[in-house]
Design a protein around this motif. Structure first.
Motif, PDB file in Angstrom:
ATOM      1  N   ALA A 101      34.948  -3.495   3.147  1.00 52.16           N
ATOM      2  CA  ALA A 101      35.276  -3.885   2.171  1.00 52.16           C
ATOM      3  C   ALA A 101      35.267  -5.664   1.582  1.00 52.16           C
ATOM      4  O   ALA A 101      35.050  -5.752   0.515  1.00 52.16           O
ATOM      5  CB  ALA A 101      35.107  -2.683   1.026  1.00 52.16           C
ATOM      6  N   LEU A 102      35.823  -5.697   2.371  1.00 52.56           N
ATOM      7  CA  LEU A 102      36.783  -7.097   2.070  1.00 52.56           C
ATOM      8  C   LEU A 102      36.178  -8.095   2.644  1.00 52.56           C
ATOM      9  O   LEU A 102      35.437  -9.152   1.158  1.00 52.56           O
ATOM     10  CB  LEU A 102      38.678  -6.939   2.357  1.00 52.56           C
ATOM     11  CG  LEU A 102      38.733  -5.940   1.464  1.00 52.56           C
ATOM     12  CD1 LEU A 102      40.624  -5.417   2.428  1.00 52.56           C
ATOM     13  CD2 LEU A 102      39.154  -6.250  -0.227  1.00 52.56           C
ATOM     14  N   ALA A 103      36.049  -8.559   3.796  1.00 55.20           N
ATOM     15  CA  ALA A 103      35.888  -9.514   4.592  1.00 55.20           C
ATOM     16  C   ALA A 103      34.687  -9.778   4.359  1.00 55.20           C
ATOM     17  O   ALA A 103      33.400  -9.206   4.669  1.00 55.20           O
ATOM     18  CB  ALA A 103      36.335  -9.633   6.361  1.00 55.20           C
ATOM     19  N   GLY A 104      34.655 -11.426   3.751  1.00 58.91           N
ATOM     20  CA  GLY A 104      33.517 -11.882   3.845  1.00 58.91           C
ATOM     21  C   GLY A 104      32.738 -13.551   4.196  1.00 58.91           C
ATOM     22  O   GLY A 104      32.210 -14.492   4.134  1.00 58.91           O
ATOM     23  N   GLY A 105      33.270 -13.442   5.814  1.00 60.75           N
ATOM     24  CA  GLY A 105      33.164 -14.319   6.252  1.00 60.75           C
ATOM     25  C   GLY A 105      34.325 -15.693   6.508  1.00 60.75           C
ATOM     26  O   GLY A 105      35.251 -15.911   5.664  1.00 60.75           O
ATOM     27  N   ASN A 106      33.779 -16.802   7.341  1.00 61.42           N
ATOM     28  CA  ASN A 106      34.707 -17.306   7.110  1.00 61.42           C
ATOM     29  C   ASN A 106      35.229 -18.610   5.289  1.00 61.42           C
ATOM     30  O   ASN A 106      36.255 -19.084   5.442  1.00 61.42           O
ATOM     31  CB  ASN A 106      34.518 -18.718   7.870  1.00 61.42           C
ATOM     32  CG  ASN A 106      35.208 -20.214   8.075  1.00 61.42           C
ATOM     33  OD1 ASN A 106      36.623 -20.230   9.206  1.00 61.42           O
ATOM     34  ND2 ASN A 106      34.606 -21.704   7.678  1.00 61.42           N
ATOM     35  N   ASP A 107      34.043 -18.078   5.025  1.00 64.37           N
ATOM     36  CA  ASP A 107      34.076 -19.431   3.401  1.00 64.37           C
ATOM     37  C   ASP A 107      33.938 -17.847   3.259  1.00 64.37           C
ATOM     38  O   ASP A 107      34.336 -18.439   1.176  1.00 64.37           O
ATOM     39  CB  ASP A 107      33.118 -20.366   3.172  1.00 64.37           C
ATOM     40  CG  ASP A 107      31.895 -19.664   2.800  1.00 64.37           C
ATOM     41  OD1 ASP A 107      31.412 -18.299   3.327  1.00 64.37           O
ATOM     42  OD2 ASP A 107      30.683 -20.431   2.589  1.00 64.37           O
ATOM     43  N   GLY A 108      33.837 -16.871   2.618  1.00 62.70           N
ATOM     44  CA  GLY A 108      33.850 -15.886   1.643  1.00 62.70           C
ATOM     45  C   GLY A 108      32.285 -14.920   1.507  1.00 62.70           C
ATOM     46  O   GLY A 108      32.019 -14.037   1.062  1.00 62.70           O
ATOM     47  N   MET A 109      31.290 -16.386   1.676  1.00 59.91           N
ATOM     48  CA  MET A 109      30.129 -15.821   1.346  1.00 59.91           C
ATOM     49  C   MET A 109      29.246 -15.026   2.154  1.00 59.91           C
ATOM     50  O   MET A 109      27.690 -15.785   1.873  1.00 59.91           O
ATOM     51  CB  MET A 109      29.529 -17.515   1.214  1.00 59.91           C
ATOM     52  CG  MET A 109      30.703 -17.984   0.203  1.00 59.91           C
ATOM     53  SD  MET A 109      30.812 -17.468  -2.037  1.00 59.91           S
ATOM     54  CE  MET A 109      31.860 -16.374  -2.159  1.00 59.91           C
ATOM     55  N   ASP A 110      29.474 -14.620   3.608  1.00 60.48           N
ATOM     56  CA  ASP A 110      28.312 -14.566   3.732  1.00 60.48           C
ATOM     57  C   ASP A 110      27.270 -13.251   3.964  1.00 60.48           C
ATOM     58  O   ASP A 110      26.235 -13.333   3.595  1.00 60.48           O
ATOM     59  CB  ASP A 110      29.164 -13.433   5.233  1.00 60.48           C
ATOM     60  CG  ASP A 110      29.799 -14.860   6.119  1.00 60.48           C
ATOM     61  OD1 ASP A 110      29.358 -16.125   5.966  1.00 60.48           O
ATOM     62  OD2 ASP A 110      30.335 -14.452   7.856  1.00 60.48           O
ATOM     63  N   PHE A 111      27.835 -12.322   3.054  1.00 61.24           N
ATOM     64  CA  PHE A 111      27.511 -11.793   1.674  1.00 61.24           C
ATOM     65  C   PHE A 111      26.571 -12.118   0.923  1.00 61.24           C
ATOM     66  O   PHE A 111      25.491 -11.555   0.818  1.00 61.24           O
ATOM     67  CB  PHE A 111      28.281  -9.920   1.714  1.00 61.24           C
ATOM     68  CG  PHE A 111      27.556  -8.929   0.927  1.00 61.24           C
ATOM     69  CD1 PHE A 111      27.468  -7.961   1.911  1.00 61.24           C
ATOM     70  CD2 PHE A 111      27.495  -9.032  -0.584  1.00 61.24           C
ATOM     71  CE1 PHE A 111      26.022  -6.803   1.159  1.00 61.24           C
ATOM     72  CE2 PHE A 111      26.440  -8.114  -1.301  1.00 61.24           C
ATOM     73  CZ  PHE A 111      25.785  -6.977  -0.336  1.00 61.24           C
ATOM     74  N   ILE A 112      27.243 -12.578   0.097  1.00 66.23           N
ATOM     75  CA  ILE A 112      26.547 -13.671  -1.129  1.00 66.23           C
ATOM     76  C   ILE A 112      25.372 -14.535  -0.725  1.00 66.23           C
ATOM     77  O   ILE A 112      24.196 -14.057  -1.350  1.00 66.23           O
ATOM     78  CB  ILE A 112      27.527 -14.067  -1.501  1.00 66.23           C
ATOM     79  CG1 ILE A 112      28.886 -13.583  -2.406  1.00 66.23           C
ATOM     80  CG2 ILE A 112      26.960 -15.219  -2.892  1.00 66.23           C
ATOM     81  CD1 ILE A 112      29.672 -13.661  -3.304  1.00 66.23           C
ATOM     82  N   ARG A 113      25.328 -14.718   0.869  1.00 65.68           N
ATOM     83  CA  ARG A 113      24.409 -15.731   0.906  1.00 65.68           C
ATOM     84  C   ARG A 113      22.938 -14.956   1.012  1.00 65.68           C
ATOM     85  O   ARG A 113      22.220 -15.496   0.612  1.00 65.68           O
ATOM     86  CB  ARG A 113      24.648 -16.350   2.228  1.00 65.68           C
ATOM     87  CG  ARG A 113      25.050 -17.702   2.065  1.00 65.68           C
ATOM     88  CD  ARG A 113      25.140 -18.824   3.565  1.00 65.68           C
ATOM     89  NE  ARG A 113      26.003 -19.462   3.239  1.00 65.68           N
ATOM     90  CZ  ARG A 113      27.535 -19.851   3.072  1.00 65.68           C
ATOM     91  NH1 ARG A 113      28.067 -18.590   3.663  1.00 65.68           N
ATOM     92  NH2 ARG A 113      28.160 -20.218   3.236  1.00 65.68           N
ATOM     93  N   ALA A 114      23.433 -13.976   1.641  1.00 67.96           N
ATOM     94  CA  ALA A 114      21.757 -12.932   1.697  1.00 67.96           C
ATOM     95  C   ALA A 114      21.681 -12.274   0.666  1.00 67.96           C
ATOM     96  O   ALA A 114      20.467 -12.632   0.655  1.00 67.96           O
ATOM     97  CB  ALA A 114      21.892 -11.602   3.137  1.00 67.96           C
TER      98      ALA A 114
END
Length: 288
Positions: A219-232
């Motif tokens: 529920a927290l980790a978004g990848g290196n820049d925090g944007m992984d989920f948001i990109r998709a």
């Protein structure tokens, strides 16, 4: 004999001295101590002003001190110890299967900041990454004519959400769906998507205090820049939105990373108690 206010102050001193972290329902040691003290004594959480001079027995002192000691020793969020969290004055069940609810989107629902982007035909609302279902419940309460879908990849979190939907008697207007991102609602379209996704960047994840590491990493980790989920999400969102649909997206302290990842977008930034950089709004037209 100790009174209630003095007991809270003693608890706050212990929490402060132990260096516990706040931000999961309270922002400081005094408020956290008040929450734990009142909960342990079975008192309303707003009772301190009225009952601050109430004498507490030695048994009550020991019970409260034991809970404060547990909070310090385990570094578990207070909400996990009490099994309850409050958002905009509404109580929710919470346990370790779901992140402690604290989304700034709740403020925007409560103060009607989102309402100008809704329209007469707004009927379908999606709470994506619903966690314990708190935003879905608040949305259903705020907009009595809508149907809300709460979606999450975690079956554990959805079990917590189901409990909260039932607690507030909203089974007829909130449905829950499991899946990875928008795959949970494939083929459906919404007038409003609310999303408080995993957005914490890798460096920030590595520096989180134990209280936050006690929450589900998913529920927290978004990848290196925090944007992984948001990109998709931003790539697929237009297909899940009706023509006049809007997306309200929380990104926390990641505005710099968001703007670096999506320089072509010009979102509307919505004001919250933490500033104007935490939550943004994008229309379907902008995403296209």
């Amino acid at each position: 004999m100790t009174d209630l206010l003095a007991l809270v102050r003693q608890g706050a001193e212990r929490l402060e001295g132990a260096g516990v972290a706040f931000g999961q329902g309270t922002l400081n040691a005094f408020d956290e101590a008040a929450w734990l003290t009142l909960w342990r004594l079975g008192l309303p959480l707003d009772a301190l002003d009225e009952q601050g001079e109430r004498a507490v027995s030695e048994t009550e002192v020991q019970a409260v001190q034991g809970l404060i000691a547990q909070r310090i020793a385990t570094r578990q969020p207070a909400a996990y110890l009490t099994g309850e969290a409050w958002l905009q004055g509404v109580p929710f069940h919470i346990d370790r299967r779901s992140i402690v609810p604290r989304s700034f989107i709740a403020e925007l629902i409560a103060d009607a900041s989102i309402d100008p982007w809704l329209h007469a035909d707004t009927q379908q609302v999606l709470d994506l990454c619903t966690g314990n279902g708190s935003l879905a419940v608040l949305a259903a309460m705020a907009w009595p004519d809508v149907v809300v879908t709460g979606a999450d990849v975690s079956m554990d979190a959805l079990e917590v959400a189901r409990r909260n939907v039932q607690r507030h008697g909203l089974e007829a207007r909130i449905r829950l769906a499991q899946g990875d991102g928008l795959a949970a609602v494939a083929g459906q379209r919404f007038d409003l998507i609310l999303c408080n996704p995993p957005y914490v960047n890798a460096a920030s994840m590595a520096a989180l205090p134990p209280e936050f590491r006690a929450e589900p990493v998913l529920a927290l980790a978004g990848g290196n820049d925090g944007m992984d989920f948001i990109r998709a999400l931003l790539q697929r969102a237009p297909q899940a939105m009706n023509e006049c649909g809007v997306l309200v997206l929380e990104i926390g302290h990641e505005r710099v990373h968001f703007e670096a990842a999506f320089p072509q977008l010009q979102p509307i930034w919505l004001s919250t108690s933490a500033g104007d950089d935490m939550v943004l709004l994008l229309s379907r037209e902008q995403l296209l």
